[in-house]
Design an enzyme around this catalytic site. Structure first.
Site, PDB file in Angstrom:
ATOM      1  N   CYS A  58      67.486  -2.423   7.237  1.00  0.00           N
ATOM      2  CA  CYS A  58      67.331  -1.155   5.871  1.00  0.00           C
ATOM      3  C   CYS A  58      67.654  -0.229   6.477  1.00  0.00           C
ATOM      4  O   CYS A  58      68.528  -0.662   7.624  1.00  0.00           O
ATOM      5  CB  CYS A  58      65.251  -0.862   6.135  1.00  0.00           C
ATOM      6  SG  CYS A  58      65.102  -0.295   7.544  1.00  0.00           S
ATOM      7  N   LYS A  63      50.745   9.670   3.176  1.00  0.00           N
ATOM      8  CA  LYS A  63      51.342   8.207   2.567  1.00  0.00           C
ATOM      9  C   LYS A  63      51.159   7.328   3.981  1.00  0.00           C
ATOM     10  O   LYS A  63      50.516   5.690   3.403  1.00  0.00           O
ATOM     11  CB  LYS A  63      52.960   8.377   2.968  1.00  0.00           C
ATOM     12  CG  LYS A  63      54.121   7.239   2.507  1.00  0.00           C
ATOM     13  CD  LYS A  63      55.240   7.233   2.304  1.00  0.00           C
ATOM     14  CE  LYS A  63      56.043   7.312   3.952  1.00  0.00           C
ATOM     15  NZ  LYS A  63      56.262   6.025   4.313  1.00  0.00           N
ATOM     16  N   ASN A  64      51.521   7.381   5.073  1.00  0.00           N
ATOM     17  CA  ASN A  64      51.301   6.678   6.318  1.00  0.00           C
ATOM     18  C   ASN A  64      49.776   6.261   6.275  1.00  0.00           C
ATOM     19  O   ASN A  64      49.713   4.527   6.932  1.00  0.00           O
ATOM     20  CB  ASN A  64      52.130   6.400   7.539  1.00  0.00           C
ATOM     21  CG  ASN A  64      53.490   6.513   6.663  1.00  0.00           C
ATOM     22  OD1 ASN A  64      54.037   6.571   5.660  1.00  0.00           O
ATOM     23  ND2 ASN A  64      54.566   7.951   8.611  1.00  0.00           N
ATOM     24  N   ARG A  85      64.561  -4.319  11.432  1.00  0.00           N
ATOM     25  CA  ARG A  85      63.162  -3.475  12.075  1.00  0.00           C
ATOM     26  C   ARG A  85      62.034  -4.624  12.100  1.00  0.00           C
ATOM     27  O   ARG A  85      61.985  -4.743  11.210  1.00  0.00           O
ATOM     28  CB  ARG A  85      62.796  -2.598  11.009  1.00  0.00           C
ATOM     29  CG  ARG A  85      63.159  -1.079  10.645  1.00  0.00           C
ATOM     30  CD  ARG A  85      62.854  -0.531  10.036  1.00  0.00           C
ATOM     31  NE  ARG A  85      61.282   0.555   9.868  1.00  0.00           N
ATOM     32  CZ  ARG A  85      60.701   1.193   9.150  1.00  0.00           C
ATOM     33  NH1 ARG A  85      61.096   1.215   8.160  1.00  0.00           N
ATOM     34  NH2 ARG A  85      59.585   1.593   9.083  1.00  0.00           N
ATOM     35  N   ASP A 136      59.983  10.823  12.257  1.00  0.00           N
ATOM     36  CA  ASP A 136      59.758  11.280  10.572  1.00  0.00           C
ATOM     37  C   ASP A 136      59.814  13.007  10.313  1.00  0.00           C
ATOM     38  O   ASP A 136      60.400  13.297   9.533  1.00  0.00           O
ATOM     39  CB  ASP A 136      58.920  10.869   9.374  1.00  0.00           C
ATOM     40  CG  ASP A 136      58.522   9.420   9.885  1.00  0.00           C
ATOM     41  OD1 ASP A 136      59.112   8.409  10.178  1.00  0.00           O
ATOM     42  OD2 ASP A 136      57.532   9.229   9.491  1.00  0.00           O
ATOM     43  N   ARG A 138      59.429   8.851  -3.006  1.00  0.00           N
ATOM     44  CA  ARG A 138      59.075   7.496  -2.146  1.00  0.00           C
ATOM     45  C   ARG A 138      57.959   8.361  -1.025  1.00  0.00           C
ATOM     46  O   ARG A 138      56.624   7.428  -0.662  1.00  0.00           O
ATOM     47  CB  ARG A 138      59.689   7.114  -1.321  1.00  0.00           C
ATOM     48  CG  ARG A 138      60.654   5.513  -1.803  1.00  0.00           C
ATOM     49  CD  ARG A 138      61.649   4.748  -0.724  1.00  0.00           C
ATOM     50  NE  ARG A 138      60.127   4.511   0.574  1.00  0.00           N
ATOM     51  CZ  ARG A 138      60.865   4.507   1.578  1.00  0.00           C
ATOM     52  NH1 ARG A 138      61.767   4.666   2.054  1.00  0.00           N
ATOM     53  NH2 ARG A 138      59.216   4.083   2.246  1.00  0.00           N
TER      54      ARG A 138
HETATM   55  C1  UD1 Z   1      55.808   3.774  11.083  1.00  0.00           C
HETATM   56  C2  UD1 Z   1      55.728   4.804   9.628  1.00  0.00           C
HETATM   57  C3  UD1 Z   1      57.163   5.226   9.856  1.00  0.00           C
HETATM   58  C4  UD1 Z   1      58.061   5.865  11.426  1.00  0.00           C
HETATM   59  C5  UD1 Z   1      56.990   5.032  12.383  1.00  0.00           C
HETATM   60  C6  UD1 Z   1      57.354   5.283  13.746  1.00  0.00           C
HETATM   61  C7  UD1 Z   1      54.341   4.047   8.056  1.00  0.00           C
HETATM   62  C8  UD1 Z   1      54.646   3.616   6.925  1.00  0.00           C
HETATM   63  N1  UD1 Z   1      55.790   3.684   8.575  1.00  0.00           N
HETATM   64  O1  UD1 Z   1      57.362   2.179  10.711  1.00  0.00           O
HETATM   65  O2  UD1 Z   1      56.784   6.198   8.434  1.00  0.00           O
HETATM   66  O3  UD1 Z   1      58.384   6.910  11.098  1.00  0.00           O
HETATM   67  O4  UD1 Z   1      56.040   4.080  11.719  1.00  0.00           O
HETATM   68  O5  UD1 Z   1      56.244   6.567  14.170  1.00  0.00           O
HETATM   69  O6  UD1 Z   1      53.462   3.775   8.345  1.00  0.00           O
HETATM   70  N2  UD1 Z   1      59.777  -2.691  16.253  1.00  0.00           N
HETATM   71  C9  UD1 Z   1      59.686  -3.935  16.851  1.00  0.00           C
HETATM   72  N3  UD1 Z   1      58.606  -4.643  16.499  1.00  0.00           N
HETATM   73  C10 UD1 Z   1      58.077  -4.986  15.898  1.00  0.00           C
HETATM   74  C11 UD1 Z   1      57.357  -4.038  15.581  1.00  0.00           C
HETATM   75  C12 UD1 Z   1      58.723  -2.604  15.823  1.00  0.00           C
HETATM   76  O7  UD1 Z   1      60.464  -4.083  17.503  1.00  0.00           O
HETATM   77  O8  UD1 Z   1      57.415  -6.138  16.008  1.00  0.00           O
HETATM   78  C13 UD1 Z   1      60.055  -1.473  16.523  1.00  0.00           C
HETATM   79  C14 UD1 Z   1      61.451  -1.076  15.061  1.00  0.00           C
HETATM   80  O9  UD1 Z   1      62.143  -2.155  14.980  1.00  0.00           O
HETATM   81  C15 UD1 Z   1      61.267   0.163  14.808  1.00  0.00           C
HETATM   82  C16 UD1 Z   1      59.610   0.847  16.312  1.00  0.00           C
HETATM   83  O10 UD1 Z   1      59.728  -0.155  16.680  1.00  0.00           O
HETATM   84  O11 UD1 Z   1      62.274   0.214  16.128  1.00  0.00           O
HETATM   85  C17 UD1 Z   1      59.275   1.458  15.567  1.00  0.00           C
HETATM   86  O12 UD1 Z   1      58.701   0.879  14.317  1.00  0.00           O
HETATM   87  P1  UD1 Z   1      56.849   1.017  13.968  1.00  0.00           P
HETATM   88  O13 UD1 Z   1      55.853   1.876  15.158  1.00  0.00           O
HETATM   89  O14 UD1 Z   1      56.577  -0.489  13.865  1.00  0.00           O
HETATM   90  O15 UD1 Z   1      57.757   2.055  12.416  1.00  0.00           O
HETATM   91  P2  UD1 Z   1      56.312   1.248  11.530  1.00  0.00           P
HETATM   92  O16 UD1 Z   1      54.898   0.768  11.581  1.00  0.00           O
HETATM   93  O17 UD1 Z   1      57.550   0.689  10.810  1.00  0.00           O
END
Ligand code: UD1
Length: 432
Positions: free
Chosen positions: A122, A28-29, A127, A311, A403
């Site tokens: 969420c 998915k990711n 996030r 995850d 999902r």
């Molecule tokens: C992706 C995955 C999700 C997985 C996660 C961590 C997808 C669609 N989803 O989510 O399944 O659990 O990686 O492996 O690929 N953060 C900030 N600022 C930012 C971006 C992130 O503070 O600009 C924080 C978020 O709030 C969160 C943490 O960093 O607490 C991890 O987020 P991130 O690594 O960005 O995960 P996603 O890309 O949202």
């Protein structure tokens, strides 16, 4: 794929031993980001091994909303981006799937403009997207926000040197997709190293991008003038693989997952072994044989890759509830990822949560009950608990599981599970 709404329920009769083989679907990711990346080049890109899951359908809707023509059959998706005109990701889609924000980088890179609804909170906690935006601003993007939207504009992005204060998966991907068409070289330090990012980089390189260091914490991207459409096969889903390996282990079964390199699950497999699960690694498959009576407690702390995947944290709580001893699970990635614990407790687990720590008192006997899936991975974890429990478990709001898992109950059934989807009134779920 069409599922009915939140009425959809999964009834599981626990206690049976799962055994056999399943082929994992495409990740998915990865698939979602590859679909977004197809926006970078005009013309028809082809993706194989795309999972037919709700999030992929949502990303498809988003691409179509932008003006792309998408065809999806038998795990192959073609995305024709020649007629893309819009640069807006509406609230309705972003709120359904946060990964919608991954179109920001490609749209600004190709069209100079992206307007995306703010994802908001969420059920995994707030996030943020500050790292995405700081990177795009550094590349020359003019950022404006208001009325629940964030808009990024840039006639031409330019390369930057950027240290990410956290190796965010989404920010790394968005900035990568922005940088491939920027002027000059971008260096991302402390970049995320997830296998899905490597997959994205492979696709971008096949489109003509110049990327070095994919899968390491320093990625260097030299912008090119234009990209061309490409063809790519999505890598296997490591989270689905891990989920089904746990399903085998917690039922005292023997399950092999095919279509995945064991290397992408190194720490997870290390922890399974430490718990007492017998794990066999082959080049493209993993087999796990478990006996819950022999499980022992292990501690887990989630971290960005190659750390233990957040995850798989919820799913791992199930064997730890059965294991002898006390385990400590520390969630370091998302603020509110223990929201499902109360549901697991309804099935008989004993878990105490304090902030980002959960203490699991093992050696419990689980018993079937009605539970509600609060999110995707928690839903999968509750299904695993139901498989290990005595009697019937009814999972409500199972659409969360749709999902991210393709044909979830069908794959469980192939392994011998008694799991039925129903949209009708619940069966009596008292333990028998
Ligand atoms: C992706 C995955 C999700 C997985 C996660 C961590 C997808 C669609 N989803 O989510 O399944 O659990 O990686 O492996 O690929 N953060 C900030 N600022 C930012 C971006 C992130 O503070 O600009 C924080 C978020 O709030 C969160 C943490 O960093 O607490 C991890 O987020 P991130 O690594 O960005 O995960 P996603 O890309 O949202």
């Amino acid at each position: 794929m069409s599922r009915d709404s939140g009425e959809s329920r999964l009834i599981i009769r626990g206690g049976g031993r799962l055994s056999g083989k399943i082929v994992v679907s495409g990740a998915k990711n990865s698939a979602l980001k590859l679909m977004a990346a197809s926006l970078l080049a005009p013309g028809v890109s082809v993706l194989h091994n795309v999972p037919d899951i709700q999030d992929v359908q949502t990303m498809r809707e988003l691409l179509e909303h932008l003006g792309a023509v998408v065809d999806f059959a038998d795990a192959t998706m073609t995305v024709d981006t020649a007629a893309v005109q819009s640069h807006v990701a509406p609230y309705e889609l972003v709120q359904r799937m946060r990964a919608s924000i991954q179109i920001m980088g490609p749209l600004v890179a190709r069209f100079g403009r992206a307007r995306v609804a703010m994802p908001g909170g969420c059920n995994l906690g707030p996030r943020k997207i500050d790292i995405h935006l700081r990177g795009l601003a550094g590349m020359g993007g003019e950022i404006r926000s208001g009325h629940g939207f964030v808009e990024v504009k840039a006639d031409k992005l330019r390369g930057i040197d950027m240290f990410l204060e956290y190796p965010s998966v989404g920010a790394t991907e968005n900035l990568l997709m922005a940088a491939v068409l920027a002027e000059g070289t971008t260096t991302l330090e402390n970049a995320a190293r997830e296998p899905e990012i490597v997959d994205l980089c492979k696709f971008l390189v096949s489109m003509g991008a110049d990327i070095e260091g994919a899968g390491t914490s320093t990625v260097r991207i030299t912008g090119v003038r234009e990209l061309h459409p490409a063809e790519h096969t999505v890598l296997g889903d490591r989270i689905e693989a891990g989920t089904f390996l746990i399903a085998g282990a917690v039922t005292g079964g023997d399950v092999e997952v095919v279509g995945i390199s064991p290397h992408v699950l190194d720490l997870f497999l290390f922890k399974l072994r430490a718990m007492g699960v017998h794990v066999q690694e082959n080049t493209r498959s993993i087999r796990a044989v478990g006996d819950p009576a022999a499980f022992t407690a292990v501690d887990i702390a989630t971290l960005p890759y190659p750390g233990f995947p957040t995850d798989l944290q919820a799913q791992m709580m199930v064997p730890l509830s059965l294991a002898s001893g006390v385990s400590l699970v520390t969630e370091n990635v998302f603020e509110k990822r223990f929201g499902f614990v109360d549901e697991l407790v309804r099935l008989g687990a004993e878990i105490r949560v304090d902030g980002n720590h959960a203490v699991i008192i093992g050696g419990r006997t689980l018993t079937g009950a009605i539970v509600r899936c609060p999110d995707l991975r928690a839903g999968a974890a509750l299904a695993l608990a139901g498989l290990a429990a005595e009697g019937f478990t009814e999972l409500r709001d199972v659409l969360h599981v749709d999902r991210g898992y393709e044909r979830f109950e069908e794959k469980l059934q192939m392994l011998g599970a008694e799991a039925e989807r129903t949209g009708a009134e619940p069966l009596s779920c008292a333990s028998d």
